[in-house]
Design a protein around this motif. Structure first.
Motif, PDB file in Angstrom:
ATOM      1  N   GLU A   1       0.830  -1.208   0.000  1.00 19.94           N
ATOM      2  CA  GLU A   1       0.000   0.000   0.000  1.00 19.94           C
ATOM      3  C   GLU A   1       0.869   1.266   0.000  1.00 19.94           C
ATOM      4  O   GLU A   1       0.580   2.233  -0.702  1.00 19.94           O
ATOM      5  CB  GLU A   1      -0.938  -0.006   1.203  1.00 19.94           C
TER       6      GLU A   1
ATOM      7  N   SER B   1       1.043   3.983  -2.935  1.00 16.43           N
ATOM      8  CA  SER B   1       0.754   5.385  -2.595  1.00 16.43           C
ATOM      9  C   SER B   1       1.872   6.316  -3.055  1.00 16.43           C
ATOM     10  O   SER B   1       1.617   7.422  -3.530  1.00 16.43           O
ATOM     11  CB  SER B   1       0.547   5.520  -1.083  1.00 16.43           C
TER      12      SER B   1
ATOM     13  N   SER C   1      -4.943   7.410   1.487  1.00 14.82           N
ATOM     14  CA  SER C   1      -5.284   6.173   0.772  1.00 14.82           C
ATOM     15  C   SER C   1      -6.202   5.283   1.618  1.00 14.82           C
ATOM     16  O   SER C   1      -7.100   4.623   1.090  1.00 14.82           O
ATOM     17  CB  SER C   1      -4.013   5.414   0.395  1.00 14.82           C
TER      18      SER C   1
ATOM     19  N   LYS D   1     -10.568   4.465   0.808  1.00 11.72           N
ATOM     20  CA  LYS D   1     -11.023   3.119   0.471  1.00 11.72           C
ATOM     21  C   LYS D   1     -12.545   3.000   0.630  1.00 11.72           C
ATOM     22  O   LYS D   1     -13.108   3.444   1.635  1.00 11.72           O
ATOM     23  CB  LYS D   1     -10.330   2.081   1.356  1.00 11.72           C
TER      24      LYS D   1
ATOM     25  N   GLU E   1      -5.490  -2.308   9.209  1.00  8.50           N
ATOM     26  CA  GLU E   1      -5.623  -1.022   8.517  1.00  8.50           C
ATOM     27  C   GLU E   1      -6.330   0.005   9.405  1.00  8.50           C
ATOM     28  O   GLU E   1      -5.952   1.182   9.439  1.00  8.50           O
ATOM     29  CB  GLU E   1      -6.388  -1.201   7.210  1.00  8.50           C
TER      30      GLU E   1
END
Length: 276
Positions: A138, A142, A250, A254, A262
């Motif tokens: 991730e 990003s 980011s 989502k 997360e």
């Protein structure tokens, strides 16, 4: 005066011309892509692993090492690659193709290692290795706006001492320079102490003035270094904060429900950004 039929015919002609131009552009773009693919070739994960093995073994050769010329170096790697039993019946590669592919792998894996270090710093309690690896991907996406598809190469290189030494060569170079400077200062100090032991005569006026000037210069150099370090430190803090903000954006963007690790990371980032 143009008739409706004439105007329609003209519009149709213009439309055909635009379509023809678009087809030519598309064909040209496709040819460029095909030429690029043909030049580099399609590399499978097995190809990448064999290429990495070829680079590592050639670099560690005690007889030749990295002191050989670039052309000879990559010819040896290509020869190693093309004779690998894992690639029997596969397409042979030129040394230039091996070199181009290796530089691409090396560049992207170094970037992924940076993302891995960032994810490790942000690791929260309860996260396992798979959670951390997901976070690494991730962060990479990003920062670079594309997915990392060379995890097989990263696993081959991450724990190799030779590759790690070369990837941190700049930092090592700075450290060696500092060690040399420290050694020079130590030798100078010993020489001064020896001179003082040989004679007890007081220093003259000129010597005292010279020492005073030297002390002033040293003080200015130290102040300059301290200022530069403060600026560098602030710059690093700003970059780290921007990286955290990108990662938080980011996560907030989502659409699907966040996983536990997360969600924990999101709360941690919000707390850190709000406290600064």
């Amino acid at each position: 005066m143009k008739t409706p039929e004439g105007s329609a015919k003209q519009r149709s002609t213009i439309g055909v011309q635009h379509s023809a131009v678009k087809l030519l552009k598309d064909a040209s773009s496709k040819r460029a892509v095909l030429q690029s693919v043909k030049k580099e070739g399609v590399w499978s994960p097995t190809d990448d692993v064999v290429l990495i093995s070829a680079w590592l073994n050639t670099s560690k050769d005690p007889v030749v090492g990295n002191e050989q010329r670039s052309v000879a170096f990559w010819k040896r790697i290509a020869a190693y690659f093309n004779t690998s039993p894992k690639l029997v019946g596969c397409e042979t590669r030129e040394s230039s193709q091996c070199k181009q592919r290796w530089h691409k792998i090396n560049y992207l894996v170094c970037k992924f290692c940076g993302a891995f270090e960032a994810a490790t710093r942000e690791r929260s309690s309860g996260q396992n290795e798979n959670d951390v690896l997901k976070l690494v991907h991730e962060i990479f996406f990003s920062n670079h706006k594309k997915k990392f598809i060379l995890e097989h190469a990263w696993k081959e290189l991450r724990n190799d001492q030779k590759w790690s030494e070369l990837s941190t060569a700049k930092n090592d170079g700075s450290s060696k320079k500092r060690k040399v400077d420290d050694a020079s200062q130590s030798e100078s100090s010993q020489a001064i102490e020896t001179d003082d032991e040989r004679t007890n005569r007081p220093r003259g006026v000129k010597a005292s003035k010279a020492n005073g000037k030297k002390a002033m210069v040293d003080g200015k150099d130290f102040a300059k270094f301290q200022t530069m370090w403060t600026i560098k430190k602030q710059d690093l803090e700003i970059k780290e904060r921007l990286s955290k903000m990108k990662l938080l954006d980011s996560l907030l963007g989502k659409q699907e429900t966040l996983q536990d690790y997360e969600e924990a990371l999101k709360k941690k980032l919000i707390t850190e950004l709000m406290s600064n």
